[in-house]
Design a protein around this motif. Sequence first.
Motif, PDB file in Angstrom:
ATOM      1  N   CYS A  74       0.909  -7.004   5.281  1.00  0.00           N
ATOM      2  CA  CYS A  74       1.852  -8.065   5.597  1.00  0.00           C
ATOM      3  C   CYS A  74       2.969  -7.489   6.465  1.00  0.00           C
ATOM      4  O   CYS A  74       3.049  -6.275   6.655  1.00  0.00           O
ATOM      5  N   ALA A  75       3.821  -8.355   6.946  1.00  0.00           N
ATOM      6  CA  ALA A  75       4.959  -7.961   7.779  1.00  0.00           C
ATOM      7  C   ALA A  75       6.248  -8.333   7.057  1.00  0.00           C
ATOM      8  O   ALA A  75       6.253  -9.214   6.190  1.00  0.00           O
ATOM      9  N   PRO A  76       7.353  -7.685   7.411  1.00  0.00           N
ATOM     10  CA  PRO A  76       8.629  -7.997   6.752  1.00  0.00           C
ATOM     11  C   PRO A  76       9.036  -9.470   6.844  1.00  0.00           C
ATOM     12  O   PRO A  76       9.667  -9.994   5.929  1.00  0.00           O
ATOM     13  N   ALA A  77       8.662 -10.147   7.920  1.00  0.00           N
ATOM     14  CA  ALA A  77       9.065 -11.542   8.100  1.00  0.00           C
ATOM     15  C   ALA A  77       8.185 -12.533   7.340  1.00  0.00           C
ATOM     16  O   ALA A  77       8.504 -13.718   7.272  1.00  0.00           O
ATOM     17  N   ASP A  78       7.103 -12.079   6.722  1.00  0.00           N
ATOM     18  CA  ASP A  78       6.196 -12.977   6.011  1.00  0.00           C
ATOM     19  C   ASP A  78       6.863 -13.586   4.779  1.00  0.00           C
ATOM     20  O   ASP A  78       7.614 -12.915   4.068  1.00  0.00           O
ATOM     21  N   ALA A  79       6.547 -14.846   4.534  1.00  0.00           N
ATOM     22  CA  ALA A  79       7.085 -15.554   3.366  1.00  0.00           C
ATOM     23  C   ALA A  79       6.404 -15.054   2.096  1.00  0.00           C
ATOM     24  O   ALA A  79       5.186 -14.853   2.074  1.00  0.00           O
ATOM     25  N   LEU A  80       7.180 -14.864   1.040  1.00  0.00           N
ATOM     26  CA  LEU A  80       6.628 -14.351  -0.218  1.00  0.00           C
ATOM     27  C   LEU A  80       5.610 -15.308  -0.839  1.00  0.00           C
ATOM     28  O   LEU A  80       4.646 -14.852  -1.453  1.00  0.00           O
ATOM     29  N   GLU A  81       5.811 -16.595  -0.669  1.00  0.00           N
ATOM     30  CA  GLU A  81       4.846 -17.550  -1.228  1.00  0.00           C
ATOM     31  C   GLU A  81       3.475 -17.374  -0.578  1.00  0.00           C
ATOM     32  O   GLU A  81       2.449 -17.453  -1.246  1.00  0.00           O
ATOM     33  N   THR A  82       3.464 -17.099   0.714  1.00  0.00           N
ATOM     34  CA  THR A  82       2.208 -16.854   1.433  1.00  0.00           C
ATOM     35  C   THR A  82       1.552 -15.572   0.946  1.00  0.00           C
ATOM     36  O   THR A  82       0.337 -15.512   0.727  1.00  0.00           O
ATOM     37  N   ILE A  83       2.352 -14.540   0.740  1.00  0.00           N
ATOM     38  CA  ILE A  83       1.847 -13.248   0.281  1.00  0.00           C
ATOM     39  C   ILE A  83       1.277 -13.376  -1.123  1.00  0.00           C
ATOM     40  O   ILE A  83       0.203 -12.845  -1.424  1.00  0.00           O
ATOM     41  N   LEU A  84       1.966 -14.085  -1.975  1.00  0.00           N
ATOM     42  CA  LEU A  84       1.488 -14.296  -3.346  1.00  0.00           C
ATOM     43  C   LEU A  84       0.134 -15.009  -3.345  1.00  0.00           C
ATOM     44  O   LEU A  84      -0.773 -14.639  -4.091  1.00  0.00           O
ATOM     45  N   ARG A  85      -0.020 -15.984  -2.476  1.00  0.00           N
ATOM     46  CA  ARG A  85      -1.289 -16.712  -2.372  1.00  0.00           C
ATOM     47  C   ARG A  85      -2.393 -15.781  -1.879  1.00  0.00           C
ATOM     48  O   ARG A  85      -3.498 -15.781  -2.405  1.00  0.00           O
ATOM     49  N   LYS A  86      -2.109 -14.946  -0.874  1.00  0.00           N
ATOM     50  CA  LYS A  86      -3.110 -14.001  -0.355  1.00  0.00           C
ATOM     51  C   LYS A  86      -3.549 -13.023  -1.436  1.00  0.00           C
ATOM     52  O   LYS A  86      -4.734 -12.727  -1.572  1.00  0.00           O
ATOM     53  N   MET A  87      -2.602 -12.521  -2.195  1.00  0.00           N
ATOM     54  CA  MET A  87      -2.924 -11.563  -3.252  1.00  0.00           C
ATOM     55  C   MET A  87      -3.757 -12.226  -4.345  1.00  0.00           C
ATOM     56  O   MET A  87      -4.718 -11.632  -4.835  1.00  0.00           O
ATOM     57  N   THR A  88      -3.390 -13.426  -4.713  1.00  0.00           N
ATOM     58  CA  THR A  88      -4.115 -14.139  -5.758  1.00  0.00           C
ATOM     59  C   THR A  88      -5.527 -14.479  -5.296  1.00  0.00           C
ATOM     60  O   THR A  88      -6.495 -14.232  -6.020  1.00  0.00           O
ATOM     61  N   ASP A  89      -5.639 -15.022  -4.098  1.00  0.00           N
ATOM     62  CA  ASP A  89      -6.956 -15.390  -3.574  1.00  0.00           C
ATOM     63  C   ASP A  89      -7.843 -14.166  -3.348  1.00  0.00           C
ATOM     64  O   ASP A  89      -9.048 -14.214  -3.605  1.00  0.00           O
ATOM     65  N   GLY A  90      -7.254 -13.070  -2.879  1.00  0.00           N
ATOM     66  CA  GLY A  90      -8.017 -11.856  -2.603  1.00  0.00           C
ATOM     67  C   GLY A  90      -8.255 -10.990  -3.823  1.00  0.00           C
ATOM     68  O   GLY A  90      -8.961  -9.983  -3.758  1.00  0.00           O
ATOM     69  N   LYS A  91      -7.619 -11.345  -4.932  1.00  0.00           N
ATOM     70  CA  LYS A  91      -7.743 -10.602  -6.190  1.00  0.00           C
ATOM     71  C   LYS A  91      -7.356  -9.125  -6.040  1.00  0.00           C
ATOM     72  O   LYS A  91      -8.042  -8.237  -6.516  1.00  0.00           O
ATOM     73  N   PHE A  92      -6.233  -8.881  -5.356  1.00  0.00           N
ATOM     74  CA  PHE A  92      -5.688  -7.528  -5.286  1.00  0.00           C
ATOM     75  C   PHE A  92      -4.199  -7.583  -5.602  1.00  0.00           C
ATOM     76  O   PHE A  92      -3.583  -8.645  -5.521  1.00  0.00           O
ATOM     77  N   ARG A  93      -3.651  -6.436  -6.013  1.00  0.00           N
ATOM     78  CA  ARG A  93      -2.281  -6.403  -6.522  1.00  0.00           C
ATOM     79  C   ARG A  93      -1.307  -5.610  -5.671  1.00  0.00           C
ATOM     80  O   ARG A  93      -0.113  -5.606  -5.960  1.00  0.00           O
ATOM     81  N   HIS A  94      -1.788  -4.943  -4.644  1.00  0.00           N
ATOM     82  CA  HIS A  94      -0.924  -4.092  -3.819  1.00  0.00           C
ATOM     83  C   HIS A  94      -1.113  -4.433  -2.347  1.00  0.00           C
ATOM     84  O   HIS A  94      -2.252  -4.617  -1.912  1.00  0.00           O
ATOM     85  N   MET A  95       0.002  -4.494  -1.613  1.00  0.00           N
ATOM     86  CA  MET A  95      -0.091  -4.821  -0.198  1.00  0.00           C
ATOM     87  C   MET A  95       0.892  -3.973   0.609  1.00  0.00           C
ATOM     88  O   MET A  95       2.098  -4.031   0.382  1.00  0.00           O
ATOM     89  N   PRO A  96       0.362  -3.180   1.535  1.00  0.00           N
ATOM     90  CA  PRO A  96       1.240  -2.406   2.420  1.00  0.00           C
ATOM     91  C   PRO A  96       1.986  -3.330   3.384  1.00  0.00           C
ATOM     92  O   PRO A  96       1.462  -4.381   3.783  1.00  0.00           O
ATOM     93  N   VAL A  97       3.186  -2.918   3.752  1.00  0.00           N
ATOM     94  CA  VAL A  97       4.001  -3.676   4.690  1.00  0.00           C
ATOM     95  C   VAL A  97       4.055  -2.883   5.994  1.00  0.00           C
ATOM     96  O   VAL A  97       4.454  -1.713   6.001  1.00  0.00           O
ATOM     97  N   LEU A  98       3.645  -3.534   7.079  1.00  0.00           N
ATOM     98  CA  LEU A  98       3.659  -2.906   8.398  1.00  0.00           C
ATOM     99  C   LEU A  98       4.643  -3.642   9.292  1.00  0.00           C
ATOM    100  O   LEU A  98       4.650  -4.866   9.340  1.00  0.00           O
ATOM    101  N   ASP A  99       5.452  -2.877   9.996  1.00  0.00           N
ATOM    102  CA  ASP A  99       6.382  -3.439  10.971  1.00  0.00           C
ATOM    103  C   ASP A  99       6.022  -2.844  12.326  1.00  0.00           C
ATOM    104  O   ASP A  99       6.188  -1.637  12.530  1.00  0.00           O
ATOM    105  N   ASP A 100       5.508  -3.658  13.226  1.00  0.00           N
ATOM    106  CA  ASP A 100       5.012  -3.200  14.526  1.00  0.00           C
ATOM    107  C   ASP A 100       4.007  -2.068  14.375  1.00  0.00           C
ATOM    108  O   ASP A 100       4.061  -1.062  15.090  1.00  0.00           O
ATOM    109  N   GLY A 101       3.111  -2.216  13.407  1.00  0.00           N
ATOM    110  CA  GLY A 101       2.050  -1.239  13.201  1.00  0.00           C
ATOM    111  C   GLY A 101       2.458  -0.008  12.411  1.00  0.00           C
ATOM    112  O   GLY A 101       1.626   0.828  12.095  1.00  0.00           O
TER     113      GLY A 101
END
Length: 174
Positions: free
Chosen positions: A115-142
């Motif tokens: 995910c990116a710093p500007a991403d909405a937390l509600e969107t991230i929560l949905r991605k994590m729930t749908d993908g069934k994973f609990r950890h997500m790295p944050v990338l800013d311009d790669g």
Amino acid sequence: MAPTSYQAPMRGDKADKKTVSQSTESNLASTTSTVAKLLEQKGDAVHAVRPQDTVHHAVTVLRDKRIGALLVTDQNGDMQGILSERDIVRKLAETPGQTLPQQVDGLMTREVTTCAPADALETILRKMTDGKFRHMPVLDDGKLCGMITIGDVVNFRLNELEYESLRMKQMIVG
């Protein structure tokens, strides 16, 4: 008895002149919670291992840091994958008694959702729930700038809801 700071209305006071410490607008204003806001509170610490490290080393880091996943980075700090407790458990089931000496490279997940710093937390929560994973790295311009967990997101959101509830109560009470 009225507080000493109270001043009774006087003749000549303007009825429309009213001061308030809160307004409906301030109490109901909503902002979108972002990954950046979460990282401001959590910090940007990222724990990582190299692909050639042993699983034993990775397990030791997971235990010592009391975390559930490690990023796998090359010597330049570029992300190569992620190694989670689930990856290790799956490999333990496949190769009992032979997993700890293996290299992280053979267990890590290479296709990592980020995910990116500007991403909405509600969107991230949905991605994590749908993908069934609990950890997500944050990338800013790669470039890697943090790691968030589903627990971080849920806790942040619960604190926000508690604050919103308090603001609503204050607005109702006045």
